[in-house]
Motif scaffolding. Structure first.
Motif, PDB file in Angstrom:
ATOM      1  N   THR A  54      -7.720   2.197  -5.615  1.00 32.57           N
ATOM      2  CA  THR A  54      -8.059   3.190  -4.603  1.00 32.57           C
ATOM      3  C   THR A  54      -9.511   3.013  -4.166  1.00 32.57           C
ATOM      4  OG1 THR A  54      -8.860   4.845  -6.165  1.00 32.57           O
ATOM      5  CG2 THR A  54      -6.504   4.830  -5.729  1.00 32.57           C
ATOM      6  N   SER A  55      -9.929   3.857  -3.241  1.00 28.79           N
ATOM      7  CA  SER A  55     -11.321   3.817  -2.792  1.00 28.79           C
ATOM      8  C   SER A  55     -12.278   4.304  -3.876  1.00 28.79           C
ATOM      9  CB  SER A  55     -11.483   4.671  -1.530  1.00 28.79           C
ATOM     10  OG  SER A  55     -11.080   5.998  -1.784  1.00 28.79           O
ATOM     11  N   ARG A  56     -11.764   4.993  -4.876  1.00 29.30           N
ATOM     12  CA  ARG A  56     -12.586   5.473  -5.993  1.00 29.30           C
ATOM     13  C   ARG A  56     -12.387   4.647  -7.258  1.00 29.30           C
ATOM     14  NH1 ARG A  56     -11.425  11.772  -5.499  1.00 29.30           N
ATOM     15  NH2 ARG A  56     -12.109  12.044  -3.363  1.00 29.30           N
ATOM     16  N   TYR A  92       0.847  -1.191   0.000  1.00 31.40           N
ATOM     17  CA  TYR A  92       0.000   0.000   0.000  1.00 31.40           C
ATOM     18  C   TYR A  92       0.881   1.240   0.000  1.00 31.40           C
ATOM     19  CZ  TYR A  92      -3.730  -3.208   1.315  1.00 31.40           C
ATOM     20  OH  TYR A  92      -4.628  -4.238   1.328  1.00 31.40           O
ATOM     21  N   LEU A 140      -5.207  10.532  -3.634  1.00 35.23           N
ATOM     22  CA  LEU A 140      -5.613   9.226  -3.129  1.00 35.23           C
ATOM     23  C   LEU A 140      -4.439   8.271  -3.072  1.00 35.23           C
ATOM     24  CD1 LEU A 140      -8.843   8.729  -5.236  1.00 35.23           C
ATOM     25  CD2 LEU A 140      -8.744   9.201  -2.799  1.00 35.23           C
ATOM     26  N   GLY A 180      -3.540   3.922  -2.091  1.00 33.87           N
ATOM     27  CA  GLY A 180      -4.206   2.632  -2.209  1.00 33.87           C
ATOM     28  C   GLY A 180      -3.220   1.509  -2.413  1.00 33.87           C
TER      29      GLY A 180
END
Length: 132
Positions: free
Chosen positions: A108-110, A88, A123, A125
């Motif tokens: 990533t979270s998106r 990460y 971001l 990730g």
């Protein structure tokens, strides 16, 4: 049985690229579709198409070559984060592949995106793989 679908997909693309095949078939999952879309946006592959029914879906990927000697556009695909050792990075630590010539694919979270896009969005990730 496949334990790591991402490694399997990258290996199939790498082997087809070295053998100078025009098309390669990989299993269709949400993650492989996202990775292939990133590769298509960045110009590493020509196009992709999903085929099959219900639980037996595959993605046909048209690989990209240049010149008459069919020199592959993808020089190297390298898996970074593995099931046994996840890697990460936050947005400040995102790697630059070959000084910006290559790309790192980040989950990533998106969604799945390149290191450059993730850096611009602020971001971090999981670093999935490097492509150059």
């Amino acid at each position: 049985m496949i334990n790591d679908i991402i490694s399997d997909t990258l290996t199939k693309i790498r082997n087809a690229n070295l053998a100078k095949h025009q098309i390669v078939q990989v299993p269709s999952t949400k993650m492989t579709r996202n990775i292939i879309n990133v590769l298509k946006e960045e110009g590493f592959i020509y196009k992709s198409e999903e085929v099959g029914k219900n639980f037996k879906k595959y993605i046909l990927i048209s690989l990209k070559y240049q010149g008459r000697n069919k020199i592959p556009i993808i020089t190297e695909l390298k898996r970074i984060s593995k099931p046994g050792l996840r890697v990460y990075a936050n947005h400040k630590e995102l790697p630059k592949v070959l000084g910006g010539i290559g790309i790192a694919i980040i989950s990533t979270s998106r969604g799945v995106m390149t290191d450059k896009t993730a850096r611009q969005a602020g971001l971090g990730g999981e670093v999935l793989c490097y492509v150059w």
